[in-house]
Design an enzyme around this catalytic site. Structure first.
Site, PDB file in Angstrom:
ATOM      1  N   HIS A  41       0.854  -1.199   0.000  1.00 23.54           N
ATOM      2  CA  HIS A  41       0.000   0.000   0.000  1.00 23.54           C
ATOM      3  C   HIS A  41       0.883   1.239   0.000  1.00 23.54           C
ATOM      4  CE1 HIS A  41      -3.241   2.746   1.077  1.00 23.54           C
ATOM      5  NE2 HIS A  41      -4.057   1.783   0.708  1.00 23.54           N
TER       6      HIS A  41
ATOM      7  N   ASP B 254      -7.911  -5.501  -0.151  1.00 24.82           N
ATOM      8  CA  ASP B 254      -8.340  -6.420  -1.221  1.00 24.82           C
ATOM      9  C   ASP B 254      -7.971  -7.870  -0.952  1.00 24.82           C
ATOM     10  OD1 ASP B 254      -7.508  -3.677  -3.182  1.00 24.82           O
ATOM     11  OD2 ASP B 254      -9.516  -4.535  -3.087  1.00 24.82           O
TER      12      ASP B 254
END
Ligand code: SDX
Length: 426
Positions: A301, A358
């Site tokens: 991320h 996700d």
């Protein structure tokens, strides 16, 4: 705290203001840098650049903190309902019971699509990706509901209400089943599930565990500050393009596998690993080999350099939902083993690569019977209130807003003559 920073360049000293946010984040304000020094700041993927000040969502990447309008995501996820979170993100405060009833009533009575919009679905091939249909349908809403400054709240209610109908119709189109119309006595998540899975020929009982799971997934995806698709929403909205056009652009940005398209890629990755004999070390070797172009989807991320708090919540939710359903999914066990193996590997630890939102979300969608091709659509449905909140925050900024138009540093050929090569009449 110093309120200014100094830049020395070619014997001159420039003083730049330093801005501090509510949570102590600091930024050098370079909005006057070019005028004062002739210099611009270069930051190609904006990893070191704040595009705006915003009051909607706070993320602390190192500590794995996520708050919506100051409320910790863990509490909002546990106690909130999606429509109330939509109101909180968009209008800034939790609604009173009366305001919440009025907001939900508006959503209820804006859920239907204009009957002519159904015809748009007929033109798509059966295997059309639903994200393509969603982007087109959202832009097409502008042909039915022209943007009027007085209609902003109505249009906001329209897109939140109609989004689930468009998504469900796209799914029904892909499986060749008749569209199911919304029912006004159902919650937002329940209405969506019914439009997705009910058929006219028999009654459909909405599993409460699915309604609660969908509510959780929608809340966890609702906003995430200046991510790629939200920045797109602000960029397009800054040209005064209408709400529907801005949303269509944000949907296209989310579609990319580096962003919202990752949840679909995570399941495809897990299925491929399983087919390959679940050789986790072998798969991770491929990921670590730069030449392989294989990424551990659902990991990493730009902001979180610790656990994504949403991934933690979803991992626990997956366990709970699978237990309640009395099912076991080998892909869930594989995902957990993959996470453990990666988090023991220096490659991922050194790069602070942890599971993101996700990594587990798709496993829950799968358990609900939602096909992989619809996963990014599910992300879209959750992220809608966040996109709208940022668009509205920019539009209603008391100090106004300018069109977003970054500068560049030119690195191409110097001036040269475009000589006549007799090609004008070829
Ligand atoms: C979302 O922005 C948001 O807030 C997004 C989101 C939201 O709610 O809106 O949180 C939702 O989009 C989550 C991210 C979903 N995407 C994926 O899961 C795809 C896989 N992850 C990556 O492609 C990547 O981690 C990104 C895109 C998420 C972040 O990219 P960055 O910040 O540009 O990081 P990077 O590519 O510069 O990576 C730094 C290093 C590199 O290695 P080195 O060059 O230092 O040797 O980490 C490596 C990368 O190669 N790396 C990975 C990796 N992610 C980063 N290596 C293997 N697998 C990965 N997944």
């Amino acid at each position: 705290m110093s309120t200014h920073a100094k830049l020395t360049y070619e014997g001159k000293e420039y003083t730049l203001p330093v801005v501090e946010g509510t949570e102590g984040e600091r930024a050098v304000d370079v909005s006057q840098l070019r005028q004062s020094s002739g210099l611009v700041a270069l930051d190609p993927s904006f990893g070191n650049t704040a595009a705006t000040e915003s009051s909607i969502t706070f993320i602390h990447g190192e500590e794995g903190i996520l708050r919506y309008r100051g409320y910790p995501i863990e509490q909002v996820a546990e106690r909130g309902r999606f429509t109330e979170v939509c109101y909180l993100l968009i209008y800034g405060e939790r609604p009173s019971p009366e305001k919440l009833r009025e907001f939900r009533k508006r959503l209820t009575y804006h859920t239907l699509l204009h009957e002519d919009m159904k015809k748009f679905f007929e033109g798509y091939p059966a295997n059309a990706h639903p994200m393509a249909m969603l982007a087109a349908m959202f832009a097409s809403l502008a042909t039915f509901y022209p943007e009027e400054s007085t209609a902003v709240d109505d249009n906001i209610a329209r897109v939140i209400a109609k989004s689930k109908t468009i998504a469900a119709f796209a799914y029904k189109k892909s499986i060749g089943q008749p569209f199911m119309y919304p029912k006004n006595d159902l919650s937002w998540p329940a209405n969506f599930l019914r439009m997705m899975f009910a058929v006219p020929s028999e009654p459909y009982e909405i599993p409460e565990v699915f309604e609660d799971a969908l509510n959780l997934l929608l809340i966890l995806h609702a906003d995430h500050e200046q991510n790629c698709s939200t920045s797109t929403m602000r960029m397009v909205g800054s040209s005064e393009a209408n709400l529907f056009a801005s949303l269509s652009a944000a949907i296209c940005a989310l579609w990319g596998p580096r962003h919202g398209g990752a949840n679909q890629r995570v399941i495809e990755m897990l299925e491929a690993i399983q087919e390959d004999g679940a050789d986790l070390p072998g798969f991770l070797d491929k990921v670590k080999d730069k030449k392989s172009d294989v990424r551990l989807m659902g990991f990493g991320h730009r902001v979180y350099k610790n656990f994504d708090p949403r991934a933690r919540i979803l991992k626990r939710a997956a366990d709970r939902i699978f237990n309640e359903l009395g099912i076991s999914d080998p892909l869930l066990e594989l995902a957990k083993r993959l996470e453990e193996t990666a988090l023991e590997d220096p490659y991922f630890v050194e790069r602070k690569l942890y599971p993101n939102v996700d990594f587990y979300s798709g496993l829950i969608y799968r358990a609900m019977g939602i096909p992989t091709s619809m996963f990014t659509v599910m992300f879209t449905l959750g992220r809608l209130p966040g996109w709208i909140a940022h668009w509205l925050e920019m539009k209603t900024d008391p100090s106004g807003y300018r069109i977003h138009r970054p500068r560049q540093i030119y690195a191409g050929p110097r001036e040269r003559e475009f000589d006549d090569r007799g090609t004008r009449h070829m």
